[in-house]
Design an enzyme around this catalytic site. Structure first.
Site, PDB file in Angstrom:
ATOM      1  N   LYS A  41       0.319  -1.768   0.017  1.00 18.56           N
ATOM      2  CA  LYS A  41      -0.071   0.209   0.201  1.00 18.56           C
ATOM      3  C   LYS A  41       0.907   0.898   0.060  1.00 18.56           C
ATOM      4  O   LYS A  41       1.743   1.313   0.629  1.00 18.56           O
ATOM      5  CB  LYS A  41      -0.945  -0.338   1.498  1.00 18.56           C
ATOM      6  N   ARG A  90     -20.148   2.414   7.532  1.00 21.33           N
ATOM      7  CA  ARG A  90     -20.854   4.028   7.706  1.00 21.33           C
ATOM      8  C   ARG A  90     -21.864   3.735   6.515  1.00 21.33           C
ATOM      9  O   ARG A  90     -22.436   4.897   6.991  1.00 21.33           O
ATOM     10  CB  ARG A  90     -19.885   4.612   6.601  1.00 21.33           C
ATOM     11  N   SER A 127     -11.408   8.053   5.478  1.00 19.13           N
ATOM     12  CA  SER A 127      -9.993   8.396   4.813  1.00 19.13           C
ATOM     13  C   SER A 127      -8.963   8.794   2.938  1.00 19.13           C
ATOM     14  O   SER A 127      -8.326   9.956   2.900  1.00 19.13           O
ATOM     15  CB  SER A 127      -8.330   7.456   5.256  1.00 19.13           C
TER      16      SER A 127
END
Length: 151
Positions: A41, A90, A127
C-alpha cells in the site's frame, strides 16, 4: 479486562475514526489502536506521522494506546491479549465487507468483532476522501482531529 483493538491504516485518522474510538471506550476497559503495515500500500503519511497523530489526539485518554503490527489481525489480537476487534460501519457496503472479515476472523480464532455505526454527521468521512481533499489543496480540517495536519 475487556481489551479491544481498533485496526486500520489511519492514513490519516479521521473524525469518523475518532467517533468510533470515543464511543468504544465506554464499552471496553482498553482500546489499542492498531496500525496495520501493508508493504503493498502507498501511504500519504508515514507510519511515524500516523502514530503521532493518534498519540497526540488521545494523549489525555489513559484507556487508549497505539501500536503497529504486520500480519493477520487475529494474530496481533492474540499477541496483545485482546478478545475483541472494534470496527466502524458507515454504510451497507462497509457492512458487507466487514461481515466477511469478521466471519473469517471468527473461523480463525475466538475473537469477537463488535460493530458500531458511525454517527450520522460523520458517516460520509473516509481516509480516502480526506487524502483527495489534501491532494487538491482543499480545507480538510473539518474532517480530521486537530492534531492531524500535513507536515
Amino acid at each position: 479486562m475487556r481489551r479491544a483493538i481498533f485496526p486500520g491504516s489511519f492514513d490519516p485518522l479521521t473524525l469518523g475514526h475518532h467517533d468510533i474510538i470515543m464511543r468504544g471506550i465506554t464499552l471496553f476497559d482498553e482500546i489499542i489502536i492498531a496500525i496495520g503495515k501493508n508493504a503493498d500500500k502507498k501511504y500519504m503519511f508515514t507510519l511515524e506521522q500516523r502514530m503521532k497523530f493518534i498519540t497526540e489526539t488521545f494523549k489525555d485518554e489513559p484507556k487508549i494506546s497505539v501500536k503497529s503490527y504486520q500480519g493477520l489481525t487475529v494474530d496481533f489480537c492474540k499477541k496483545v491479549n485482546a478478545n475483541f476487534i472494534l470496527r466502524g460501519l458507515r454504510n451497507p457496503g462497509d457492512f458487507e465487507f466487514e461481515k466477511a472479515i469478521a466471519h473469517t476472523n471468527r473461523k480463525l480464532s475466538e475473537i469477537e468483532t463488535v460493530f458500531l455505526l458511525t454517527s450520522s454527521g460523520k458517516s460520509y468521512i473516509s481516509s480516502s476522501i480526506v487524502r483527495d481533499v489534501i491532494r487538491n489543496n482543499g480545507d480538510y480540517t473539518g474532517l480530521v482531529p486537530s492534531f492531524v495536519r500535513k507536515e
